[in-house]
Scaffold this motif. Structure first.
Motif, PDB file in Angstrom:
ATOM      1  N   LYS A   1       0.822  -1.203   0.000  1.00 32.79           N
ATOM      2  CA  LYS A   1       0.000   0.000   0.000  1.00 32.79           C
ATOM      3  C   LYS A   1       0.863   1.264   0.000  1.00 32.79           C
ATOM      4  O   LYS A   1       0.478   2.281  -0.551  1.00 32.79           O
ATOM      5  CB  LYS A   1      -0.887  -0.035   1.243  1.00 32.79           C
ATOM      6  CG  LYS A   1      -1.941   1.010   1.314  1.00 32.79           C
ATOM      7  CD  LYS A   1      -2.778   0.713   2.556  1.00 32.79           C
ATOM      8  CE  LYS A   1      -3.885   1.678   2.775  1.00 32.79           C
ATOM      9  NZ  LYS A   1      -4.663   1.327   3.965  1.00 32.79           N
ATOM     10  N   ALA A   2       2.022   1.200   0.627  1.00 34.82           N
ATOM     11  CA  ALA A   2       2.910   2.360   0.718  1.00 34.82           C
ATOM     12  C   ALA A   2       3.468   2.696  -0.667  1.00 34.82           C
ATOM     13  O   ALA A   2       3.575   1.831  -1.534  1.00 34.82           O
ATOM     14  CB  ALA A   2       4.043   2.063   1.695  1.00 34.82           C
TER      15      ALA A   2
ATOM     16  N   PHE B   1      -7.260   1.492  -2.081  1.00 32.13           N
ATOM     17  CA  PHE B   1      -6.293   0.400  -2.216  1.00 32.13           C
ATOM     18  C   PHE B   1      -7.004  -0.946  -2.239  1.00 32.13           C
ATOM     19  O   PHE B   1      -6.662  -1.830  -3.024  1.00 32.13           O
ATOM     20  CB  PHE B   1      -5.267   0.453  -1.081  1.00 32.13           C
ATOM     21  CG  PHE B   1      -4.269  -0.664  -1.145  1.00 32.13           C
ATOM     22  CD1 PHE B   1      -3.235  -0.637  -2.069  1.00 32.13           C
ATOM     23  CD2 PHE B   1      -4.372  -1.755  -0.299  1.00 32.13           C
ATOM     24  CE1 PHE B   1      -2.325  -1.674  -2.150  1.00 32.13           C
ATOM     25  CE2 PHE B   1      -3.465  -2.800  -0.372  1.00 32.13           C
ATOM     26  CZ  PHE B   1      -2.440  -2.751  -1.300  1.00 32.13           C
ATOM     27  N   ALA B   2      -8.026  -1.105  -1.380  1.00 29.96           N
ATOM     28  CA  ALA B   2      -8.787  -2.365  -1.350  1.00 29.96           C
ATOM     29  C   ALA B   2      -9.464  -2.617  -2.698  1.00 29.96           C
ATOM     30  O   ALA B   2      -9.475  -3.747  -3.185  1.00 29.96           O
ATOM     31  CB  ALA B   2      -9.817  -2.332  -0.221  1.00 29.96           C
ATOM     32  N   ASP B   3     -10.006  -1.568  -3.315  1.00 25.91           N
ATOM     33  CA  ASP B   3     -10.622  -1.711  -4.642  1.00 25.91           C
ATOM     34  C   ASP B   3      -9.580  -2.139  -5.677  1.00 25.91           C
ATOM     35  O   ASP B   3      -9.830  -3.013  -6.505  1.00 25.91           O
ATOM     36  CB  ASP B   3     -11.251  -0.387  -5.103  1.00 25.91           C
ATOM     37  CG  ASP B   3     -12.429   0.048  -4.257  1.00 25.91           C
ATOM     38  OD1 ASP B   3     -13.053  -0.808  -3.604  1.00 25.91           O
ATOM     39  OD2 ASP B   3     -12.713   1.270  -4.250  1.00 25.91           O
ATOM     40  N   GLN B   4      -8.421  -1.507  -5.625  1.00 30.94           N
ATOM     41  CA  GLN B   4      -7.369  -1.817  -6.587  1.00 30.94           C
ATOM     42  C   GLN B   4      -6.882  -3.250  -6.431  1.00 30.94           C
ATOM     43  O   GLN B   4      -6.664  -3.954  -7.417  1.00 30.94           O
ATOM     44  CB  GLN B   4      -6.189  -0.850  -6.423  1.00 30.94           C
ATOM     45  CG  GLN B   4      -6.510   0.563  -6.824  1.00 30.94           C
ATOM     46  CD  GLN B   4      -5.368   1.491  -6.487  1.00 30.94           C
ATOM     47  OE1 GLN B   4      -4.808   1.459  -5.398  1.00 30.94           O
ATOM     48  NE2 GLN B   4      -5.000   2.325  -7.437  1.00 30.94           N
TER      49      GLN B   4
ATOM     50  N   LEU C   1       0.119  -9.823   0.302  1.00 35.42           N
ATOM     51  CA  LEU C   1      -0.126  -8.434   0.658  1.00 35.42           C
ATOM     52  C   LEU C   1       0.855  -8.068   1.755  1.00 35.42           C
ATOM     53  O   LEU C   1       0.888  -8.699   2.809  1.00 35.42           O
ATOM     54  CB  LEU C   1      -1.568  -8.229   1.131  1.00 35.42           C
ATOM     55  CG  LEU C   1      -1.922  -6.811   1.580  1.00 35.42           C
ATOM     56  CD1 LEU C   1      -1.652  -5.794   0.476  1.00 35.42           C
ATOM     57  CD2 LEU C   1      -3.369  -6.746   2.012  1.00 35.42           C
ATOM     58  N   LEU C   2       1.682  -7.062   1.491  1.00 40.39           N
ATOM     59  CA  LEU C   2       2.668  -6.602   2.460  1.00 40.39           C
ATOM     60  C   LEU C   2       2.023  -5.486   3.263  1.00 40.39           C
ATOM     61  O   LEU C   2       1.616  -4.479   2.707  1.00 40.39           O
ATOM     62  CB  LEU C   2       3.911  -6.068   1.729  1.00 40.39           C
ATOM     63  CG  LEU C   2       4.411  -6.922   0.557  1.00 40.39           C
ATOM     64  CD1 LEU C   2       5.529  -6.224  -0.187  1.00 40.39           C
ATOM     65  CD2 LEU C   2       4.843  -8.268   1.051  1.00 40.39           C
TER      66      LEU C   2
ATOM     67  N   GLY D   1      -0.041   1.902  10.382  1.00 35.33           N
ATOM     68  CA  GLY D   1      -0.194   2.112   8.937  1.00 35.33           C
ATOM     69  C   GLY D   1       0.083   0.899   8.118  1.00 35.33           C
ATOM     70  O   GLY D   1       0.389  -0.165   8.604  1.00 35.33           O
ATOM     71  N   GLY D   2      -0.004   1.058   6.793  1.00 34.93           N
ATOM     72  CA  GLY D   2       0.320  -0.005   5.853  1.00 34.93           C
ATOM     73  C   GLY D   2      -0.826  -0.795   5.544  1.00 34.93           C
ATOM     74  O   GLY D   2      -1.167  -1.796   5.337  1.00 34.93           O
TER      75      GLY D   2
END
Length: 190
Positions: A95-96, A119-122, A155-156, A189-190
Protein backbone atom coordinates in the motif's frame (compact mmCIF):
# COMPACT_ATOMS: atom_id res chain seq x y z
CA UNK A 1 3.29 -23.41 14.31
CA UNK A 2 6.10 -23.44 11.78
CA UNK A 3 7.81 -20.40 10.28
CA UNK A 4 9.50 -19.84 6.96
CA UNK A 5 12.36 -17.38 7.13
CA UNK A 6 12.83 -14.94 4.25
CA UNK A 7 15.04 -11.94 3.50
CA UNK A 8 14.05 -8.51 2.14
CA UNK A 9 16.88 -6.67 0.39
CA UNK A 10 16.67 -3.08 -0.83
CA UNK A 11 20.11 -3.07 -2.52
CA UNK A 12 21.52 -0.31 -0.29
CA UNK A 13 24.56 1.61 -1.46
CA UNK A 14 27.43 2.05 0.99
CA UNK A 15 29.35 5.32 0.98
CA UNK A 16 31.29 5.70 -2.27
CA UNK A 17 29.76 2.56 -3.75
CA UNK A 18 28.23 2.21 -7.22
CA UNK A 19 24.81 0.74 -8.00
CA UNK A 20 26.56 -2.16 -9.75
CA UNK A 21 28.43 -2.98 -6.53
CA UNK A 22 25.23 -2.82 -4.46
CA UNK A 23 23.41 -5.10 -6.91
CA UNK A 24 26.35 -7.53 -6.91
CA UNK A 25 26.01 -7.68 -3.12
CA UNK A 26 22.26 -8.36 -3.54
CA UNK A 27 23.10 -11.31 -5.78
CA UNK A 28 25.65 -12.65 -3.28
CA UNK A 29 23.12 -12.32 -0.46
CA UNK A 30 20.45 -14.17 -2.49
CA UNK A 31 22.89 -16.99 -3.25
CA UNK A 32 23.90 -17.21 0.42
CA UNK A 33 20.22 -17.16 1.49
CA UNK A 34 19.58 -20.08 -0.86
CA UNK A 35 22.58 -22.02 0.46
CA UNK A 36 21.55 -21.32 4.07
CA UNK A 37 18.05 -22.68 3.45
CA UNK A 38 15.98 -19.50 3.51
CA UNK A 39 12.55 -19.91 1.94
CA UNK A 40 12.28 -16.65 -0.04
CA UNK A 41 14.30 -13.63 -1.11
CA UNK A 42 12.38 -10.37 -1.64
CA UNK A 43 13.64 -7.34 -3.54
CA UNK A 44 12.11 -3.89 -3.06
CA UNK A 45 11.20 -1.00 -5.35
CA UNK A 46 12.39 2.50 -4.48
CA UNK A 47 12.71 5.61 -6.65
CA UNK A 48 14.54 8.90 -6.51
CA UNK A 49 17.06 7.96 -3.83
CA UNK A 50 20.84 7.79 -3.97
CA UNK A 51 20.92 5.28 -1.12
CA UNK A 52 19.19 2.35 -2.89
CA UNK A 53 19.87 0.64 -6.23
CA UNK A 54 16.50 -1.05 -6.61
CA UNK A 55 14.03 0.83 -8.84
CA UNK A 56 12.99 -2.20 -10.90
CA UNK A 57 12.47 -5.44 -8.95
CA UNK A 58 11.13 -7.30 -11.98
CA UNK A 59 14.53 -6.93 -13.64
CA UNK A 60 16.45 -7.84 -10.49
CA UNK A 61 14.21 -10.89 -10.02
CA UNK A 62 14.89 -12.04 -13.58
CA UNK A 63 18.63 -11.61 -13.01
CA UNK A 64 18.48 -13.49 -9.68
CA UNK A 65 16.51 -16.33 -11.31
CA UNK A 66 19.45 -16.89 -13.63
CA UNK A 67 21.90 -17.13 -10.72
CA UNK A 68 19.92 -19.21 -8.22
CA UNK A 69 18.26 -22.61 -8.45
CA UNK A 70 15.46 -23.10 -5.93
CA UNK A 71 14.92 -20.17 -3.56
CA UNK A 72 11.60 -18.40 -4.09
CA UNK A 73 11.94 -14.83 -5.28
CA UNK A 74 9.47 -12.02 -4.65
CA UNK A 75 8.86 -8.37 -5.26
CA UNK A 76 8.42 -6.00 -2.35
CA UNK A 77 5.49 -4.09 -3.79
CA UNK A 78 5.65 -4.30 -7.59
CA UNK A 79 2.66 -5.71 -9.44
CA UNK A 80 3.99 -8.44 -11.70
CA UNK A 81 0.64 -9.11 -13.37
CA UNK A 82 2.16 -8.06 -16.69
CA UNK A 83 4.58 -10.98 -16.72
CA UNK A 84 4.34 -14.72 -16.99
CA UNK A 85 5.94 -16.08 -13.80
CA UNK A 86 8.08 -19.21 -14.18
CA UNK A 87 6.77 -20.86 -11.01
CA UNK A 88 9.17 -19.34 -8.46
CA UNK A 89 7.80 -15.79 -8.50
CA UNK A 90 5.65 -14.43 -5.69
CA UNK A 91 3.56 -11.32 -6.28
CA UNK A 92 4.04 -8.90 -3.38
CA UNK A 93 1.69 -5.91 -3.32
CA UNK A 94 2.08 -3.03 -0.92
CA UNK A 95 0.00 0.00 0.00
CA UNK A 96 2.91 2.36 0.72
CA UNK A 97 4.28 4.36 -2.25
CA UNK A 98 7.84 3.01 -2.02
CA UNK A 99 9.48 6.40 -2.16
CA UNK A 100 9.44 10.00 -1.06
CA UNK A 101 6.55 12.40 -1.86
CA UNK A 102 8.37 13.95 -4.84
CA UNK A 103 8.87 10.63 -6.63
CA UNK A 104 5.35 9.50 -5.68
CA UNK A 105 3.85 12.62 -7.31
CA UNK A 106 5.96 12.06 -10.43
CA UNK A 107 4.96 8.38 -10.73
CA UNK A 108 1.27 9.20 -10.22
CA UNK A 109 1.14 12.30 -12.39
CA UNK A 110 -2.04 12.37 -14.43
CA UNK A 111 -3.80 9.74 -12.29
CA UNK A 112 -7.13 10.71 -10.77
CA UNK A 113 -7.67 9.29 -7.28
CA UNK A 114 -11.44 9.13 -7.76
CA UNK A 115 -10.93 6.89 -10.82
CA UNK A 116 -8.26 4.84 -9.11
CA UNK A 117 -10.40 3.93 -6.10
CA UNK A 118 -9.22 2.77 -2.72
CA UNK A 119 -6.29 0.40 -2.22
CA UNK A 120 -8.79 -2.37 -1.35
CA UNK A 121 -10.62 -1.71 -4.64
CA UNK A 122 -7.37 -1.82 -6.59
CA UNK A 123 -6.23 -5.06 -4.95
CA UNK A 124 -9.62 -6.70 -5.58
CA UNK A 125 -9.41 -5.62 -9.23
CA UNK A 126 -5.87 -7.01 -9.54
CA UNK A 127 -6.99 -10.27 -7.92
CA UNK A 128 -9.83 -10.49 -10.43
CA UNK A 129 -7.49 -9.87 -13.39
CA UNK A 130 -5.12 -12.55 -12.16
CA UNK A 131 -8.02 -14.99 -11.72
CA UNK A 132 -9.52 -14.54 -15.19
CA UNK A 133 -8.42 -17.32 -17.49
CA UNK A 134 -11.20 -17.45 -20.07
CA UNK A 135 -11.93 -14.63 -22.51
CA UNK A 136 -15.18 -12.83 -21.71
CA UNK A 137 -15.69 -11.08 -25.02
CA UNK A 138 -13.91 -8.25 -26.80
CA UNK A 139 -14.27 -5.85 -23.89
CA UNK A 140 -12.91 -8.14 -21.16
CA UNK A 141 -9.55 -7.31 -19.63
CA UNK A 142 -7.16 -10.18 -18.89
CA UNK A 143 -3.55 -10.27 -17.77
CA UNK A 144 -1.91 -12.04 -20.71
CA UNK A 145 -0.11 -14.18 -21.54
CA UNK A 146 -1.89 -16.43 -19.05
CA UNK A 147 0.70 -18.42 -17.10
CA UNK A 148 0.19 -22.13 -16.42
CA UNK A 149 0.14 -21.32 -12.69
CA UNK A 150 -1.04 -18.10 -11.11
CA UNK A 151 1.60 -16.29 -9.04
CA UNK A 152 1.06 -16.58 -5.29
CA UNK A 153 -0.25 -13.25 -3.99
CA UNK A 154 1.22 -11.61 -0.90
CA UNK A 155 -0.13 -8.43 0.66
CA UNK A 156 2.67 -6.60 2.46
CA UNK A 157 1.21 -4.65 5.35
CA UNK A 158 1.52 -3.44 8.92
CA UNK A 159 -2.09 -3.15 10.05
CA UNK A 160 -5.03 -5.28 11.04
CA UNK A 161 -6.94 -3.72 8.11
CA UNK A 162 -4.35 -5.06 5.65
CA UNK A 163 -4.42 -8.52 7.24
CA UNK A 164 -8.23 -8.60 6.98
CA UNK A 165 -8.07 -7.51 3.32
CA UNK A 166 -5.60 -10.31 2.56
CA UNK A 167 -7.90 -12.81 4.26
CA UNK A 168 -10.97 -11.58 2.33
CA UNK A 169 -9.17 -12.07 -1.00
CA UNK A 170 -7.46 -15.32 0.09
CA UNK A 171 -4.01 -13.77 -0.32
CA UNK A 172 -1.02 -14.50 1.90
CA UNK A 173 -0.11 -11.76 4.36
CA UNK A 174 3.42 -10.58 5.14
CA UNK A 175 3.62 -8.45 8.29
CA UNK A 176 5.91 -5.45 7.80
CA UNK A 177 6.99 -4.94 11.40
CA UNK A 178 9.75 -2.55 10.30
CA UNK A 179 7.15 0.07 9.23
CA UNK A 180 5.85 0.69 12.73
CA UNK A 181 9.05 0.07 14.62
CA UNK A 182 7.34 -2.20 17.15
CA UNK A 183 7.28 -5.88 16.17
CA UNK A 184 5.04 -6.73 19.15
CA UNK A 185 1.92 -5.03 17.79
CA UNK A 186 0.10 -5.19 14.46
CA UNK A 187 -1.62 -1.79 14.58
CA UNK A 188 -0.74 1.29 12.61
CA UNK A 189 -0.19 2.11 8.94
CA UNK A 190 0.32 0.00 5.85
Amino acid sequence: MSYRISILDKSPLAAGETAAQALARTLTLAQHAEAWGYHRFWVAEHHNTDQLASPSPELVIAWLLGHTRRIRLGSGGVMLQHYSPPGRIDLGVGKAPGGLPLSTRALQQGLHQEEKGTFADQLAQLDNWLSLTEPGGEESLRATPIPPRRADGFLLGASLESAELAARLDWNFVFAAHLNGDSRRAGGGG
